[in-house]
Design a protein around this motif. Structure first.
Motif, PDB file in Angstrom:
ATOM      1  N   GLN A 175      10.534  -1.695  14.356  1.00 20.70           N
ATOM      2  CA  GLN A 175       9.451  -1.313  15.258  1.00 20.70           C
ATOM      3  C   GLN A 175       9.857  -1.310  16.734  1.00 20.70           C
ATOM      4  O   GLN A 175       9.118  -0.813  17.573  1.00 20.70           O
ATOM      5  N   THR A 176      11.009  -1.883  17.038  1.00 18.22           N
ATOM      6  CA  THR A 176      11.443  -1.965  18.440  1.00 18.22           C
ATOM      7  C   THR A 176      11.770  -0.570  18.978  1.00 18.22           C
ATOM      8  O   THR A 176      12.535   0.161  18.352  1.00 18.22           O
ATOM      9  N   PRO A 177      11.202  -0.200  20.130  1.00 14.11           N
ATOM     10  CA  PRO A 177      11.541   1.113  20.708  1.00 14.11           C
ATOM     11  C   PRO A 177      13.050   1.220  20.933  1.00 14.11           C
ATOM     12  O   PRO A 177      13.682   0.253  21.365  1.00 14.11           O
ATOM     13  N   LEU A 178      13.588   2.382  20.644  1.00 17.65           N
ATOM     14  CA  LEU A 178      15.047   2.561  20.734  1.00 17.65           C
ATOM     15  C   LEU A 178      15.612   2.251  22.115  1.00 17.65           C
ATOM     16  O   LEU A 178      16.725   1.732  22.228  1.00 17.65           O
ATOM     17  N   PRO A 194      13.207 -10.300  11.073  1.00 19.05           N
ATOM     18  CA  PRO A 194      13.981  -9.590  12.096  1.00 19.05           C
ATOM     19  C   PRO A 194      14.202  -8.116  11.761  1.00 19.05           C
ATOM     20  O   PRO A 194      14.231  -7.265  12.657  1.00 19.05           O
ATOM     21  N   LYS A 195      14.337  -7.819  10.467  1.00 21.25           N
ATOM     22  CA  LYS A 195      14.508  -6.406  10.074  1.00 21.25           C
ATOM     23  C   LYS A 195      13.258  -5.601  10.419  1.00 21.25           C
ATOM     24  O   LYS A 195      13.341  -4.484  10.924  1.00 21.25           O
ATOM     25  N   PRO A 211      21.609 -11.896  11.626  1.00 24.61           N
ATOM     26  CA  PRO A 211      20.502 -12.018  10.675  1.00 24.61           C
ATOM     27  C   PRO A 211      19.959 -10.682  10.134  1.00 24.61           C
ATOM     28  O   PRO A 211      19.476 -10.638   9.002  1.00 24.61           O
ATOM     29  N   ILE A 212      20.062  -9.588  10.900  1.00 26.00           N
ATOM     30  CA  ILE A 212      19.533  -8.315  10.365  1.00 26.00           C
ATOM     31  C   ILE A 212      20.391  -7.772   9.214  1.00 26.00           C
ATOM     32  O   ILE A 212      19.999  -6.818   8.555  1.00 26.00           O
ATOM     33  N   GLU A 245      20.899   1.764   9.716  1.00 21.25           N
ATOM     34  CA  GLU A 245      20.239   1.958   8.423  1.00 21.25           C
ATOM     35  C   GLU A 245      18.741   1.656   8.523  1.00 21.25           C
ATOM     36  O   GLU A 245      17.908   2.410   8.018  1.00 21.25           O
ATOM     37  N   LEU A 246      18.399   0.553   9.203  1.00 26.64           N
ATOM     38  CA  LEU A 246      16.986   0.169   9.353  1.00 26.64           C
ATOM     39  C   LEU A 246      16.212   1.208  10.165  1.00 26.64           C
ATOM     40  O   LEU A 246      15.038   1.460   9.913  1.00 26.64           O
ATOM     41  N   LYS A 247      16.873   1.815  11.127  1.00 27.21           N
ATOM     42  CA  LYS A 247      16.231   2.835  11.960  1.00 27.21           C
ATOM     43  C   LYS A 247      16.303   4.222  11.311  1.00 27.21           C
ATOM     44  O   LYS A 247      15.752   5.182  11.852  1.00 27.21           O
TER      45      LYS A 247
END
Ligand code: ZN
Length: 255
Positions: A192-195, A186-187, A177-178, A231-233
């Motif tokens: 925001q999710t910690p690495l 989800p993106k 889905p991302i 890419e999102l990160k």
């Protein structure tokens, strides 16, 4: 190097070309895969794969859709399998209010029992949650799941729900889905999710990422998920691959 932390390579969709599918994943640098056995049929086929390939590991548990079929001795079976060196987690377990194929009170009871078993054995858990965010978080909290932690598989909740899971020590795993244009939530949650809590998966043969959306998914495609995540990160692909691989090995205790 990448890890597919959630795949179903034993599924019948791979009956014609299972070996080739696994070889393609290895060619693409997917160095480890965790196959999920989630009921009476798929636990044995998952164990077969884990015994045949040294880079395939197993998670075993009872899926909420099959909750109604779980017998007392099945819990003992899962406990017994957890002693196998290739079994790295109990799962996928949780709640599914989308298909609702098992009554909710039975889903809850089966979920609670397996969290209890995981705590007894010190095993991480792999959580399936479909349209049941509130109850999933509540049961995880009531059953003290933070003692073992684990993975929120194919995470699809809000950032609010994500924070509650992260606070209980869980990792968030993202899949196809991302890579979808219209999948805003989800993106945003992944951003925001910690690495150090980020994991990647395919959930093959389901949830196929772009550009193969609509076709059969396979573990090699975790590469597309990783590209989207990088890419999102705003990160280099190789750096993201290295971090998520490290997270996977550490979380599942794989050397
Ligand atoms: Zn799955």
């Amino acid at each position: 190097m990448l890890v597919d932390t959630h795949t179903h390579l034993d599924a019948e969709q791979f009956d014609e070309d299972r070996e080739e599918t696994i070889a393609r994943a290895v060619e693409q640098g997917i160095t480890r895969m965790i196959n999920i056995g989630f009921n009476r049929e798929t636990i044995p086929s998952t164990m077969e794969l884990a015994e045949r390939y040294d880079f395939i590991y197993a998670a075993v548990g009872w899926h909420p859709q099959d909750a109604v079929t779980m017998k007392e001795e099945d819990l003992d079976w899962i406990a017994e399998l957890c002693r196998h060196e290739k079994v790295v987690a109990i799962g996928e377990i949780g709640l599914d209010y989308y298909w609702d194929t098992s009554p909710r009170d039975i889903q809850h009871a089966v979920f609670r029992k397996q969290i209890g078993l995981a705590r007894e054995l010190g095993m991480p858990i792999v959580i399936h949650n479909r349209d049941a965010h509130e109850d999933t978080v509540r049961i995880l909290r009531e059953e003290k799941a933070h003692e073992v932690g684990g993975v929120m598989h194919a995470f699809s909740g809000s950032w609010e729900t994500a924070k509650l899971c992260l606070n209980m020590g869980f990792h968030l795993s993202f899949g196809g889905p991302i890579t979808f244009k219209n999948a805003k939530q989800p993106k945003e949650v992944l951003r925001q999710t910690p690495l150090d809590r980020l994991l990647l998966e395919t959930d093959a043969p389901y949830l196929t990422p772009h550009p193969y959306r609509g076709k059969r998914n396979e573990s090699a495609y975790v590469r597309f998920v990783a590209e989207a995540a990088a890419e999102l990160k705003g990160m280099d692909f190789h750096e993201l691959a290295e971090i998520t691989t490290h997270n996977s090995l550490e979380r599942f205790g794989i050397r």
